[in-house]
Design an enzyme around this catalytic site. Structure first.
Site, short mmCIF file in Angstrom:
data_model
loop_
_atom_site.label_atom_id
_atom_site.label_comp_id
_atom_site.label_asym_id
_atom_site.label_seq_id
_atom_site.Cartn_x
_atom_site.Cartn_y
_atom_site.Cartn_z
N ARG A 43 0.85 -1.21 0.00
CA ARG A 43 0.00 0.00 0.00
C ARG A 43 0.88 1.25 0.00
O ARG A 43 0.60 2.23 -0.68
CB ARG A 43 -0.98 0.00 1.18
N TYR A 95 -15.28 16.95 -16.50
CA TYR A 95 -15.71 15.56 -16.53
C TYR A 95 -16.86 15.33 -15.52
O TYR A 95 -16.79 15.78 -14.37
CB TYR A 95 -14.51 14.66 -16.20
N ASP A 167 -6.27 18.69 -14.73
CA ASP A 167 -6.60 17.37 -15.26
C ASP A 167 -6.13 17.36 -16.72
O ASP A 167 -6.71 18.03 -17.57
CB ASP A 167 -8.11 17.12 -15.15
N LYS A 192 -7.61 6.26 -19.99
CA LYS A 192 -7.82 6.79 -21.35
C LYS A 192 -6.54 6.58 -22.18
O LYS A 192 -6.16 5.46 -22.42
CB LYS A 192 -8.26 8.24 -21.26
C1 LIG Z 1 -12.49 9.47 -17.42
C2 LIG Z 1 -12.05 10.75 -16.83
C3 LIG Z 1 -11.83 10.89 -15.45
C4 LIG Z 1 -12.12 9.75 -14.48
O1 LIG Z 1 -11.24 8.69 -14.64
P1 LIG Z 1 -11.62 7.13 -14.32
O2 LIG Z 1 -10.36 6.43 -14.67
O3 LIG Z 1 -12.79 6.78 -15.18
O4 LIG Z 1 -11.95 7.06 -12.87
C5 LIG Z 1 -11.37 12.10 -14.99
N1 LIG Z 1 -11.14 13.14 -15.83
C6 LIG Z 1 -11.34 13.06 -17.16
C7 LIG Z 1 -11.07 14.24 -18.02
C8 LIG Z 1 -11.81 11.87 -17.71
O5 LIG Z 1 -12.02 11.80 -19.03
#
Ligand SMILES: *Cc1c(COP(=O)(O)O)cnc(C)c1O
Length: 375
Positions: A43, A95, A167, A192
């Site tokens: 962890r 998001y 982000d 992604k």
């Molecule tokens: C998909 C996404 C998230 C969340 O990520 P997960 O891996 O689905 O938890 C956060 N920010 C953006 C811009 C995203 O496209």
């Protein structure tokens, strides 16, 4: 090292102990502590995860990286830097899962949120007061690809004492490095583009300075939403081809965006490469590519449904950034958590379609969209 070379030969790319060209999957929870070694319990740290964390820290130009069980786990852990009474100022078209986290979960912990059109730096300057502890932006944002000036945000955040969190999921570390532009912390949904193959859920964070790194590591180890060794391995593998994938996706997306922009069924197209000149200039000054996402306003919900359901190669699915092309209806899928009036104000209509371009042949994708758009 240049960008594509660094994806293959940078920190954490090989196993120091054995010389193996791929870092092994250390599928283990705990470590023998009778001798002093760097690892105690997975962890807190695991060798496969540590290699990934070193990789992403180097690729984002930060001092320390962190890997989490999902993008939302990364974002949640970062939000735990805040305390009751703090306030977050956020990009309005962000998001949907992040919107749900701040509006439904953090609120119960007395962390307030305010939304702003962060593509308007003056609006951000006006909203940033001493009560704002964190400025949180996405650029290009999801799903309308609005562009926020990261250098301007860094100046404003620094002047008001707020932490700037970016982000960077849509741009990827291959095209955009917010820490170099003055951000304090950068986040990725590695589910992604970084994973890239629709087979892993993961989140990454990188900090600019050691004191923030120390705080985030304490939170990561305390809350425990860490990425497992197998998934860390998959991201290390995905990163090796991030450059060639992004270059190929870029080329195809540019062709499709130009073609869709002329298509009679498309009322409005959202894509940083075809944004209004002021937004495009900001984007060009901070990001090396326009990415693989195009959103389309079709002006007719039935037509949007038909496009989403009648494609052969674009799969109707949540997510983006995969090798396979995907199509999404943001109002009911990725952004379903936003209240209807907010969606309407932002332009996330029932007739908006978001496309994520993959690695198929561009002519197949064009023919597919042509038949599904009809006429
Ligand atoms: C998909 C996404 C998230 C969340 O990520 P997960 O891996 O689905 O938890 C956060 N920010 C953006 C811009 C995203 O496209």
């Amino acid at each position: 090292m240049r960008k594509k070379t660094r994806l293959l030969h940078g920190a954490g790319s090989t196993d120091q102990a054995s010389g193996a060209l791929a870092v092994p999957i250390y599928q283990v929870s705990t470590f023998d502590q009778r001798e002093k070694r760097p690892y105690q319990y997975s962890r807190a740290a695991n060798p496969t995860r540590s290699a990934l964390e070193a990789r992403i820290a180097e690729l984002e130009g930060g001092c320390r990286g962190f890997a989490f069980a999902s993008g939302m786990a990364a974002i949640t852990t970062v939000m735990m830097l805040l305390s009751p009474g703090d306030k977050v100022l956020m990009t309005a078209d962000l998001y949907g899962g992040t919107y749900r986290l701040v509006s439904q979960v953090l609120k119960r912990f007395q962390i307030a949120v305010q939304f702003v059109d962060s593509s308007d730096s003056q609006a951000v300057a006006a909203a940033l007061g001493p009560d704002i502890a964190m400025l949180y932006v996405e650029t290009p944002a999801n799903p309308l690809l609005s562009v926020t000036d990261l250098r301007a945000m860094a100046g404003l955040a620094q002047a008001s004492g707020a932490l700037l969190v970016v982000d960077n999921t849509f741009a990827t570390p291959y095209w955009q490095n917010p820490l170099a532009l003055g951000a304090d912390l950068v986040l990725h949904s590695a589910t992604k583009y970084i994973g890239g193959h629709s087979d892993v859920l993961a989140g990454l964070a990188v900090v600019r300075d050691e004191s923030l790194g120390h705080r985030l590591h304490r939170l990561q180890a305390s809350t425990g939403a860490v990425l497992g060794p197998q998934d860390s391995f998959l991201l290390l593998r995905g990163l090796k081809t991030l450059g060639v994938r992004m270059e190929a996706i870029e080329e195809t997306t540019e062709i499709l965006a130009g073609w869709l922009n002329q298509h009679p069924a498309v009322q409005r197209l959202y894509y940083p490469g075809l944004a209004v000149p002021t937004q495009r200039a900001v984007h060009d000054s901070q990001c090396g590519g326009y990415g693989g996402i195009i959103s389309l306003e079709l002006g007719d919900a039935a037509r949007a449904q038909a496009l989403a359901r009648n494609c052969r190669y674009f799969t109707l699915a949540d997510s983006l950034g995969a090798v396979e092309s995907l199509v999404n209806l943001p109002a009911s899928m990725s952004h379903g958590a936003l209240p209807a009036e907010l969606r309407a104000r932002l332009g996330i209509t029932d007739s908006l379609v978001r496309l994520s371009i993959g690695l198929e042949d561009v002519e197949d994708l064009r023919e597919d969209l042509a038949q599904a758009l009809g006429g």
